[in-house]
Design a protein around this motif. Structure first.
Motif, PDB file in Angstrom:
ATOM      1  N   GLY A 163      31.272  38.866  41.440  1.00 23.09           N
ATOM      2  CA  GLY A 163      31.662  40.061  42.154  1.00 23.09           C
ATOM      3  C   GLY A 163      33.129  40.338  41.919  1.00 23.09           C
ATOM      4  O   GLY A 163      33.927  39.415  41.756  1.00 23.09           O
ATOM      5  N   PHE A 164      33.459  41.601  41.876  1.00 24.88           N
ATOM      6  CA  PHE A 164      34.842  42.002  41.653  1.00 24.88           C
ATOM      7  C   PHE A 164      35.242  42.988  42.737  1.00 24.88           C
ATOM      8  O   PHE A 164      34.613  44.025  42.886  1.00 24.88           O
ATOM      9  N   GLY A 203      56.777  43.283  39.067  1.00 24.19           N
ATOM     10  CA  GLY A 203      57.484  44.451  39.553  1.00 24.19           C
ATOM     11  C   GLY A 203      56.784  45.778  39.339  1.00 24.19           C
ATOM     12  O   GLY A 203      57.359  46.829  39.600  1.00 24.19           O
ATOM     13  N   LYS A 204      55.540  45.744  38.855  1.00 15.94           N
ATOM     14  CA  LYS A 204      54.786  46.983  38.618  1.00 15.94           C
ATOM     15  C   LYS A 204      53.477  46.939  39.395  1.00 15.94           C
ATOM     16  O   LYS A 204      52.822  45.903  39.461  1.00 15.94           O
ATOM     17  N   MET A 205      53.088  48.080  39.978  1.00 17.86           N
ATOM     18  CA  MET A 205      51.820  48.178  40.670  1.00 17.86           C
ATOM     19  C   MET A 205      50.712  48.173  39.611  1.00 17.86           C
ATOM     20  O   MET A 205      50.722  48.975  38.689  1.00 17.86           O
ATOM     21  N   THR A 206      49.795  47.216  39.745  1.00 18.07           N
ATOM     22  CA  THR A 206      48.754  47.004  38.739  1.00 18.07           C
ATOM     23  C   THR A 206      47.381  47.113  39.369  1.00 18.07           C
ATOM     24  O   THR A 206      47.107  46.488  40.385  1.00 18.07           O
ATOM     25  N   GLU A 207      46.505  47.919  38.764  1.00 17.31           N
ATOM     26  CA  GLU A 207      45.121  48.008  39.221  1.00 17.31           C
ATOM     27  C   GLU A 207      44.357  46.815  38.679  1.00 17.31           C
ATOM     28  O   GLU A 207      44.547  46.409  37.530  1.00 17.31           O
ATOM     29  N   GLY A 208      43.507  46.257  39.511  1.00 17.58           N
ATOM     30  CA  GLY A 208      42.739  45.112  39.062  1.00 17.58           C
ATOM     31  C   GLY A 208      41.707  44.692  40.080  1.00 17.58           C
ATOM     32  O   GLY A 208      41.395  45.428  41.023  1.00 17.58           O
ATOM     33  N   PHE A 209      41.175  43.506  39.886  1.00 14.68           N
ATOM     34  CA  PHE A 209      40.074  43.000  40.694  1.00 14.68           C
ATOM     35  C   PHE A 209      40.277  41.522  40.999  1.00 14.68           C
ATOM     36  O   PHE A 209      40.790  40.784  40.170  1.00 14.68           O
ATOM     37  N   ARG A 246      41.407  34.598  41.841  1.00 15.05           N
ATOM     38  CA  ARG A 246      41.801  34.987  40.480  1.00 15.05           C
ATOM     39  C   ARG A 246      41.875  36.504  40.386  1.00 15.05           C
ATOM     40  O   ARG A 246      40.879  37.194  40.571  1.00 15.05           O
ATOM     41  N   PHE A 247      43.044  37.045  40.086  1.00 17.45           N
ATOM     42  CA  PHE A 247      43.247  38.486  39.917  1.00 17.45           C
ATOM     43  C   PHE A 247      43.091  38.823  38.442  1.00 17.45           C
ATOM     44  O   PHE A 247      43.736  38.220  37.588  1.00 17.45           O
ATOM     45  N   VAL A 248      42.222  39.782  38.157  1.00 15.75           N
ATOM     46  CA  VAL A 248      41.985  40.230  36.780  1.00 15.75           C
ATOM     47  C   VAL A 248      42.475  41.671  36.675  1.00 15.75           C
ATOM     48  O   VAL A 248      41.913  42.563  37.307  1.00 15.75           O
ATOM     49  N   LEU A 302      39.382  43.569  32.406  1.00 18.87           N
ATOM     50  CA  LEU A 302      38.073  43.348  33.013  1.00 18.87           C
ATOM     51  C   LEU A 302      36.924  43.253  32.008  1.00 18.87           C
ATOM     52  O   LEU A 302      36.105  42.337  32.111  1.00 18.87           O
ATOM     53  N   PRO A 303      36.819  44.146  31.016  1.00 14.73           N
ATOM     54  CA  PRO A 303      35.691  44.019  30.085  1.00 14.73           C
ATOM     55  C   PRO A 303      35.619  42.647  29.404  1.00 14.73           C
ATOM     56  O   PRO A 303      34.550  42.037  29.346  1.00 14.73           O
ATOM     57  N   ASP A 304      36.755  42.151  28.914  1.00 17.16           N
ATOM     58  CA  ASP A 304      36.767  40.841  28.259  1.00 17.16           C
ATOM     59  C   ASP A 304      36.443  39.721  29.244  1.00 17.16           C
ATOM     60  O   ASP A 304      35.744  38.773  28.906  1.00 17.16           O
ATOM     61  N   ALA A 305      36.941  39.845  30.477  1.00 15.79           N
ATOM     62  CA  ALA A 305      36.664  38.820  31.490  1.00 15.79           C
ATOM     63  C   ALA A 305      35.176  38.771  31.822  1.00 15.79           C
ATOM     64  O   ALA A 305      34.605  37.686  31.957  1.00 15.79           O
TER      65      ALA A 305
END
Length: 77
Positions: A22-23, A32-38, A56-58, A63-66
């Motif tokens: 699940g993500f 220092g940068k706002m990053t979108e992730g899961f 674990r933050f991806v 995401l596709p490779d993970a």
């Protein structure tokens, strides 16, 4: 049943905890940068209940490779 669940809802509207993988999507400060992730949640295939937050933050761009790695590794178990 093997499942992949993605959610951007902090209330788990699509039950990201109940999938094999699940993500839970959100934004986080990285370097220092706002990053979108899961955040990755995992549930062992032999466990019928909820999975656990792995912490674990991806980043979204990874995401596709993970997902490919997780599915491949799960199939090899």
């Amino acid at each position: 049943m093997r499942e992949l669940r993605l959610s951007g809802c902090p209330n788990s509207c699509t039950s990201h905890q109940s999938g094999l993988f699940g993500f839970n999507g959100f934004k986080k400060m990285l370097d220092g940068k706002m990053t979108e992730g899961f955040v990755l949640w995992e549930r062992p295939a032999d466990v019928p209940a909820m999975g656990a937050d792995t912490g674990r933050f991806v980043p979204a761009v990874e995401l596709p490779d993970a997902v490919v790695r997780l599915v491949r590794d799960a199939l090899l178990r």
